[in-house]
Design a protein around this motif. Structure first.
Motif: not given
Ligand code: FCB
Length: 505
Positions: A10-11, A81, A182-183, A226-227, A359, A361, A412, A456, A463-464, A472
């Protein structure tokens, strides 16, 4: 070892053979996302099936769209976060503490301290939610606060924090929805292999049981993980997230062990006798074929993006087209996954759920060689191709393709500020939220049982790998003073909550 397909990361958005960081890609001038695919790929009408062409633009009605009775409108955060205070009250170290401490991993050198200082300002933050009138708040519990080393007895101070938070939310009439993971994996578990190790699934279920016992009155949905896709692909595939591993076999193991941990936690939930509902939070996205001959690659990419998670959870089977040598697939030997799956595992991953959290996006395009291509405009997060119709399509697709799917909740959805240095005038976010909420209302009108939406995020936060640069939040946070200022989007969203309807533009 070969890399994972770009759109799965994703990133990172790299189309190269080896996983590279998103920063590498940006240095190369935009990477795969910037390819001149736009002209070649005009979305045409299609159905919400794997690898379908993009749905045509939908025109929202000129009148407000009512949300279903009882629909929960909330906002979400996650522990690492927002909380800060990473060494307070006996909290152990997590993989994100380790990862962020290594120079070059997080933009601007940001760490989890102070983030949005929510560990100390939580009362003020609950007041803010109450002022906005939110129905629900989704937050996560930091495993290293509950079990500082990832196993063993509970740390009472850690539990107390979440106990107080839940009590205050309930007092204010705000329904808590709790994510268990959540990570922020406890570092000692990473030292024993993290999610690539099967034992982590059992450790997770033990931890989950402790939290179910500590917070038996949580009324909103409990979300186990989460994800899992992001953790596997970005944490173990591209290495752009903690724990920073680039190994496709470990990545595949992380998929299976997270889903196993999820199923074991669902069993622990049933055994606990807690009264709430339980599910998992999956990030899903439609995959559209881009250009000539792309259909098959897009179907395989759909397996990678969606069915590799939906099928084991809702059907008790892995898809047979996610792994292999063909365009769109994860370049791993399918035997790697087969060897991980032990007797009974798929019954565990598919334990019946009360909710499925989605979730959403955006969407992605895939060409005939399996490369990621841009079909829609991106936000300031280059991986995010904005297409509100994809929200509707995703909700309808889960309903239609998975007859056993439970009620859906959207946990999200959001967009980063266009102006990175922080503004409260976020007209673009208002339009994004409006367009996506309209698609949720549209799905509900079409009979999809969708019961909640959490924007979200409540607050600007860490943001990671993007650190504090990508904002966000519905609420602006001045990270120097920790002052909170609701943005225009927060005020707009408060209006939606009050009206129980999404106003037209
Ligand atoms: C999601 C994550 C959340 C945040 C948003 C922008 O994938 O679950 O923590 O980073 O993206």
């Amino acid at each position: 070892m070969r890399g994972v397909p770009d759109r799965t990361v994703r990133r990172t958005t790299s189309a190269s053979a080896l996983p590279v960081s998103r920063r590498d890609v940006l240095r190369l001038g935009g990477g795969a996302l910037a390819l001149g695919a736009l002209a070649a790929c005009t979305p045409d009408a299609g159905t919400p099936s794997p690898g379908a062409s993009a749905t045509p633009t939908w025109t929202p009605p000129a009148s407000p769209m009512r949300l279903p009775d009882g629909f929960v409108l909330g906002a979400a955060t996650s522990a690492f976060q927002v909380e800060g205070s990473t060494t307070a009250d006996g909290r152990g170290r997590s993989i994100w503490d380790t990862f962020a401490a290594q120079p070059g991993n997080v933009r601007g050198g940001a760490t989890g301290d102070p983030a949005a200082d929510h560990y100390r300002r939580w009362e003020q933050d609950v007041d803010l939610m109450a002022e906005l009138g939110l129905d629900g708040y989704r937050f996560s519990v930091a495993w290293p606060r509950i079990q500082p080393t990832g196993s063993g007895p509970v740390n009472p101070a850690g539990v107390d924090f979440y106990r107080r938070l839940v009590d205050r939310l309930l007092e204010r009439g705000i329904e808590p929805a709790v994510t268990l993971y959540h990570w922020d994996l406890p570092q000692p578990l990473q030292d024993r292999g993290g999610w690539a190790a099967r034992d982590t699934a059992s450790r997770f279920a033990d931890y989950a049981a402790l939290v179910f016992d500590a917070l038996p009155d949580v009324t909103g949905p409990w979300l186990t993980i989460n994800e899992p896709k992001t953790t596997a692909y970005v944490g173990y595939g591209s290495g752009y997230h903690a724990p920073g591993i680039r190994d496709v076999d470990q990545m595949v193991a992380a998929v299976h062990h997270q889903l196993l941990g999820h199923g074991l936690a669902v069993r622990a939930f049933r055994a606990s006798g807690a009264s709430g509902r339980v599910g998992i939070a999956l990030n899903l996205q439609p995959v559209y074929p881009a250009g000539e001959g792309a259909h098959e690659a897009a179907v395989r990419a759909d397996a990678v993006e969606n069915r590799l998670f939906l099928d084991p959870v809702l059907r008790g089977a892995y898809p047979d087209d996610a792994l292999g040598d063909l365009p769109g697939q994860i370049p791993a030997d399918p035997a790697v996954l087969d060897a991980l799956v032990q007797d009974g595992d798929l019954a565990t991953t598919s334990e019946p759920l009360d909710v499925l959290a989605i979730q959403y996006y955006g969407v992605t395009g895939v060409d005939s060689s399996g490369q990621n291509v841009q079909l829609y405009p991106t936000s300031d997060a280059p991986w995010q191709q904005i297409h509100p119709e994809g929200m509707y399509e995703t909700l309808v697709r889960v309903r239609d393709d998975y007859p056993t799917a439970p009620a859906l909740v959207v946990t999200e959805n959001g967009i980063p500020d266009r102006t990175p240095d922080g503004t409260t005038d976020d007209a673009e976010r208002v339009e994004f939220l409006r367009a996506h909420l309209q698609q949720v209302a549209r799905a509900a009108d079409d009979g999809v049982d969708v019961q909640a939406y959490y924007a979200w995020s409540l607050l600007d936060n860490f943001e990671w790998a993007e650190g504090l640069d990508q904002r966000w939040g519905l609420v602006h946070v001045d990270f120097a003073t920790q002052e909170r200022t609701p943005k225009a989007s927060a005020r707009w969203y408060a209006g939606v909550v009050a009206q129980r309807a999404v106003p037209p533009a």
